[in-house]
Motif scaffolding. Structure first.
Motif, PDB file in Angstrom:
ATOM      1  N   PHE A  94      59.247 120.151  55.860  1.00 39.33           N
ATOM      2  CA  PHE A  94      57.925 120.711  55.622  1.00 39.33           C
ATOM      3  C   PHE A  94      57.316 121.219  56.916  1.00 39.33           C
ATOM      4  O   PHE A  94      57.318 120.527  57.930  1.00 39.33           O
ATOM      5  N   LEU A  97      51.312 125.017  57.911  1.00 35.50           N
ATOM      6  CA  LEU A  97      50.841 126.275  58.488  1.00 35.50           C
ATOM      7  C   LEU A  97      49.499 126.110  59.181  1.00 35.50           C
ATOM      8  O   LEU A  97      49.049 127.005  59.895  1.00 35.50           O
ATOM      9  N   GLU A 103      57.944 118.167  59.528  1.00 31.18           N
ATOM     10  CA  GLU A 103      58.416 116.820  59.227  1.00 31.18           C
ATOM     11  C   GLU A 103      59.505 116.811  58.177  1.00 31.18           C
ATOM     12  O   GLU A 103      59.625 117.723  57.366  1.00 31.18           O
ATOM     13  N   ILE A 128      59.977 124.142  53.343  1.00 31.44           N
ATOM     14  CA  ILE A 128      58.720 124.357  52.636  1.00 31.44           C
ATOM     15  C   ILE A 128      57.609 124.599  53.643  1.00 31.44           C
ATOM     16  O   ILE A 128      57.492 123.875  54.635  1.00 31.44           O
ATOM     17  N   LYS A 129      56.820 125.622  53.374  1.00 25.34           N
ATOM     18  CA  LYS A 129      55.639 125.862  54.209  1.00 25.34           C
ATOM     19  C   LYS A 129      54.393 125.630  53.375  1.00 25.34           C
ATOM     20  O   LYS A 129      54.383 125.901  52.167  1.00 25.34           O
ATOM     21  N   GLY A 130      53.359 125.129  54.008  1.00 23.91           N
ATOM     22  CA  GLY A 130      52.117 124.880  53.264  1.00 23.91           C
ATOM     23  C   GLY A 130      51.152 124.056  54.081  1.00 23.91           C
ATOM     24  O   GLY A 130      51.107 124.182  55.308  1.00 23.91           O
ATOM     25  N   ARG A 131      50.380 123.216  53.365  1.00 25.33           N
ATOM     26  CA  ARG A 131      49.417 122.346  54.030  1.00 25.33           C
ATOM     27  C   ARG A 131      49.890 120.904  53.935  1.00 25.33           C
ATOM     28  O   ARG A 131      50.195 120.419  52.853  1.00 25.33           O
ATOM     29  N   CYS A 132      49.906 120.246  55.077  1.00 28.10           N
ATOM     30  CA  CYS A 132      50.322 118.846  55.062  1.00 28.10           C
ATOM     31  C   CYS A 132      49.157 117.952  54.635  1.00 28.10           C
ATOM     32  O   CYS A 132      48.036 118.409  54.444  1.00 28.10           O
ATOM     33  N   LYS A 133      49.469 116.700  54.492  1.00 28.17           N
ATOM     34  CA  LYS A 133      48.486 115.726  54.016  1.00 28.17           C
ATOM     35  C   LYS A 133      47.222 115.722  54.877  1.00 28.17           C
ATOM     36  O   LYS A 133      46.104 115.715  54.370  1.00 28.17           O
ATOM     37  N   GLN A 136      44.708 118.865  54.399  1.00 24.03           N
ATOM     38  CA  GLN A 136      44.246 119.206  53.059  1.00 24.03           C
ATOM     39  C   GLN A 136      42.725 119.212  52.993  1.00 24.03           C
ATOM     40  O   GLN A 136      42.060 118.572  53.791  1.00 24.03           O
TER      41      GLN A 136
END
Ligand SMILES: [Mn+2]
Ligand SMILES: [Mn+2]
Ligand SMILES: [Zn+2]
Ligand SMILES: [Zn+2]
Lengths: 137, 137
Positions: A94, A97, A103, A128-133, A136
């Motif tokens: 992951f 962004l 991680e 996977i790209k996105g927002r981590c915990k 958020q």
DNA sequence: CAATTCATGCAATGGTATTGCATTGTTAGC
DNA sequence: GCTAACAATGCAATACCATTGCATGAATTG
């Protein structure tokens, strides 16, 4: 014999100060690290030697590489039982962004993928790209 | 209006000779192509212009990028309905370790992946290495 | 048509990955 | 232990690939 040396020996990697240092760091931090970060950490050490240490570790199944497609190649410890030339890392990676962190999602198992007739896989990587915990909300 | 120009217009990309040329080539070959290959194909054209054409096409949802982690970034046409800044390529990419070919496995749907609590994904990429159909046996 | 925006070409730079080679350290056979 | 063989290290150099700056030319818009 300590844990560091035991791992090196078990993976058929000759024990040297540099390798002990790098492996110890991976174990302590339990983080995803790249050459640049390691160079920062071990300022007295030669960049190329660290580079070759990473390559050796990867080859021997101690760490696995992670390509985020943005910066340099990162590495993380193999938690599963990887052998020389044969990694069995069945988890996605992951890349946040927002904070930029990378991680291993150890808890997520790569879903089985059915390849078309005639194809065979020796390695599957999911990024996977996105927002981590932490990022958020 | 021909197909090339129609696509460019529909994706809000200004029609220029270079862009027509590159898009036409992608459509004709229906292949995965990198900057070096395109430079070879269009020897008279400037490398940087091709480079920027690829970046523009990717940005506008005409092509998507493929990182094999070995050589340069490759690109392939978006078959699905991708928009500017929003790609929805739900297929894995296959890299044959024997012949070196890279292809989109359009027929394989990316399996749904359950992320840990608190994570959200905006892009998922799966890269598979192994033997392709031609190199089996 | 004038102002503006966009695309192109060429040069330059940045960054990462990789290799060559001489030197030093380690291992293994004798 | 001694020596030959082998592996690791350090430093320099190189190979690629990605990216930017800037001047010029083309297209668009009002
Ligand atoms: Mn991992
Ligand atoms: Mn594809
Ligand atoms: Zn984050
Ligand atoms: Zn093949």
């Amino acid at each position: 014999m300590n844990r560091i040396d035991a791992i090196l020996q078990q993976k058929s990697v000759r024990i040297t100060p540099m390798r002990q240092l790098v492996l110890k760091h991976f174990l302590q931090e339990d983080a995803v690290l790249g050459l640049n970060e390691l160079e920062e950490t071990f300022q007295k050490s030669d960049r190329i030697t660290i580079y070759r240490t990473l390559k050796t570790f990867e080859e021997k199944g101690i760490i696995h590489s992670i390509q985020n497609g943005v910066s340099e190649v990162k590495y993380a410890l193999c938690k599963e039982h990887c052998e020389e030339q044969h990694h069995i890392d069945r988890h996605p990676h992951f890349h946040c962004l927002v904070c930029g962190s990378i991680e291993c999602l150890e808890s997520v198992l790569l879903p089985p993928t059915i390849l078309p007739q005639g194809y065979s896989a020796s390695e599957i990587k999911m990024n996977i790209k996105g927002r981590c915990k932490k990022c958020q909300g």
